[in-house]
Design an enzyme around this catalytic site. Sequence first.
Site, short mmCIF file in Angstrom:
data_model
loop_
_atom_site.label_atom_id
_atom_site.label_comp_id
_atom_site.label_asym_id
_atom_site.label_seq_id
_atom_site.Cartn_x
_atom_site.Cartn_y
_atom_site.Cartn_z
N ARG A 137 0.83 -1.21 0.00
CA ARG A 137 0.00 0.00 0.00
C ARG A 137 0.87 1.27 0.00
O ARG A 137 0.54 2.26 -0.65
CB ARG A 137 -0.92 -0.03 1.24
N HIS B 264 0.60 4.37 -2.59
CA HIS B 264 0.39 5.76 -2.16
C HIS B 264 1.56 6.64 -2.55
O HIS B 264 1.40 7.84 -2.75
CB HIS B 264 0.12 5.82 -0.65
N ASP B 265 2.76 6.06 -2.64
CA ASP B 265 3.89 6.85 -3.12
C ASP B 265 3.69 7.22 -4.59
O ASP B 265 3.77 8.38 -4.97
CB ASP B 265 5.19 6.03 -2.95
N SER C 2 8.21 10.19 -1.88
CA SER C 2 7.70 11.35 -1.11
C SER C 2 6.90 10.88 0.10
O SER C 2 6.82 11.59 1.11
CB SER C 2 6.87 12.26 -2.00
N ASN D 57 -2.94 8.37 4.92
CA ASN D 57 -1.65 7.71 5.19
C ASN D 57 -1.37 7.44 6.65
O ASN D 57 -0.37 6.78 6.97
CB ASN D 57 -0.51 8.55 4.60
N HIS E 217 -5.86 -5.72 -2.69
CA HIS E 217 -6.66 -5.93 -1.48
C HIS E 217 -6.80 -7.42 -1.14
O HIS E 217 -7.57 -7.77 -0.25
CB HIS E 217 -8.03 -5.25 -1.63
N THR E 218 -6.07 -8.25 -1.82
CA THR E 218 -5.94 -9.65 -1.38
C THR E 218 -5.09 -9.72 -0.12
O THR E 218 -5.10 -10.72 0.59
CB THR E 218 -5.32 -10.53 -2.49
C1 HEM Z 1 -8.59 1.62 -6.26
C2 HEM Z 1 -8.59 2.47 -5.27
C3 HEM Z 1 -8.23 2.10 -3.87
C4 HEM Z 1 -8.88 2.51 -2.75
C5 HEM Z 1 -10.10 3.38 -2.70
C6 HEM Z 1 -8.21 1.92 -1.62
C7 HEM Z 1 -8.57 2.11 -0.31
C8 HEM Z 1 -8.04 1.43 0.75
C9 HEM Z 1 -8.48 1.55 2.12
C10 HEM Z 1 -9.58 2.48 2.61
C11 HEM Z 1 -7.77 0.69 2.85
C12 HEM Z 1 -7.91 0.43 4.36
C13 HEM Z 1 -7.20 1.47 5.16
C14 HEM Z 1 -7.49 1.30 6.64
O1 HEM Z 1 -8.66 1.27 7.00
O2 HEM Z 1 -6.54 1.22 7.41
C15 HEM Z 1 -6.85 0.01 1.98
C16 HEM Z 1 -5.96 -0.94 2.38
C17 HEM Z 1 -5.03 -1.51 1.52
N1 HEM Z 1 -4.83 -1.19 0.20
FE1 HEM Z 1 -6.02 -0.07 -0.95
N2 HEM Z 1 -7.18 1.16 -2.08
C18 HEM Z 1 -7.15 1.25 -3.44
C19 HEM Z 1 -6.21 0.67 -4.27
C20 HEM Z 1 -5.14 -0.06 -3.85
C21 HEM Z 1 -4.04 -0.48 -4.68
C22 HEM Z 1 -3.88 -0.09 -6.14
C23 HEM Z 1 -3.20 -1.21 -3.91
C24 HEM Z 1 -1.90 -1.88 -4.27
C25 HEM Z 1 -1.63 -2.33 -5.46
C26 HEM Z 1 -3.78 -1.26 -2.59
C27 HEM Z 1 -3.26 -1.95 -1.53
C28 HEM Z 1 -3.81 -1.97 -0.26
C29 HEM Z 1 -3.34 -2.85 0.80
C30 HEM Z 1 -2.25 -3.90 0.68
C31 HEM Z 1 -4.11 -2.54 1.92
C32 HEM Z 1 -3.97 -3.17 3.31
C33 HEM Z 1 -3.00 -2.32 4.11
C34 HEM Z 1 -2.64 -2.91 5.47
O3 HEM Z 1 -3.18 -3.93 5.88
O4 HEM Z 1 -1.80 -2.29 6.10
N3 HEM Z 1 -4.93 -0.53 -2.58
N4 HEM Z 1 -7.03 0.49 0.70
#
Ligand code: HEM
Length: 322
Positions: free
Chosen positions: A65, A69-70, A79, A97, A194-195
């Site tokens: 993630r 975000h970077d 950054s 972040n 999100h896997t």
């Molecule tokens: C398409 C738009 C996306 C949205 C709206 C989104 C939004 C979010 C949100 C809200 C969370 C949970 C944050 C929390 O509650 O702590 C999350 C977690 C995560 N996202 Fe996304 N995300 C997106 C795309 C991506 C992409 C492109 C990736 C990587 C290729 C990604 C990887 C992750 C990972 C791995 C987590 C889990 C983080 C953790 O467990 O520390 N996301 N995302």
Amino acid sequence: MASAAGIMEAALLVAAALLLVLGGGAEALSLDLYEERCPEAEAAVTAAVRQAMAKDRTVAAGLLRMHFHDCFVRGCDGSVLLDSTASVTAEKDGPPNVSLHAFYVIDNAKAALEALCPGVVSCADILALAARDAVALSGGPSWVVHVGRRDGRVSLAAETSTLPGPRASFEQLKQAFHARGLSTKDLVVLSGGHTLGFAHCSSFQDRIHPDKAQQQDPSLSPSFAASLRRACPANNTARAAGSGLDATSAAFDNTYYRMLQGGRGLLASDEALLTHPKTRAWVALYAASQEAFFRAFAKSMLRMGGLNGGDEVRANCRRVNQ
Ligand code: HEM
């Protein structure tokens, strides 16, 4: 009428897109830049990720993630790794972040690399390599990371408002990806990130506890919504509470897409991928074939990782060079 915040967000998006165009893309990167100047670069990063994951599997999600975000703010220029200073609140402290974690893994890799070959490997490259290793070590695909990114000197919390949020509509998600030169397919494929990992209750609370004027989100399976309400009751005060983004959140696999099809996508932005027949078809393809998902994910990560930015190789990932 467009709100001031909306206008500000649109202006930031245009500025971000321009920066990416001016900063060049994957073609500016190289496959063998470090072969002579720092042959151990990749192995040192892999060792740092492996060591951290042996103690805490959740760092994999954190690193993936963090790289996303970077890359989405000023390109992949590290950054997101800069600390705030007395005068500037950095991206790291922007609202989306604050739940990022595992920065110490990048610090450890950087320290090892500065000892081996000082001033050669950028923090942005370390993060791109670490994200790849995090995926591979979680059972996902691997790919050859193009290197040569430069680290940026600017990091502004306000610019994190251009990151897509958990309530983004399909149109907003598409716009966020297209503005950075990525496709709708990249959106579907990279959402498969999100896997891995976890979301806090605040990221999906409104889907399971609608206020009186709203209906429960009809796209959610009722039994899934009920289990989420147990994890995140309406009066929830546990700030760490939440749910895995899929049922196998430490394993990189295609469960995410299979859950999406069954009305068990955690975030509204995940469910939004079912909005359009074309994106629904990609979801079905990746739900049916983990192999197809892995191939596509590696390709889209290369495309996202090619969004270039910065201008130096930082000595410390948390501070710009003096
Ligand atoms: C398409 C738009 C996306 C949205 C709206 C989104 C939004 C979010 C949100 C809200 C969370 C949970 C944050 C929390 O509650 O702590 C999350 C977690 C995560 N996202 Fe996304 N995300 C997106 C795309 C991506 C992409 C492109 C990736 C990587 C290729 C990604 C990887 C992750 C990972 C791995 C987590 C889990 C983080 C953790 O467990 O520390 N996301 N995302």
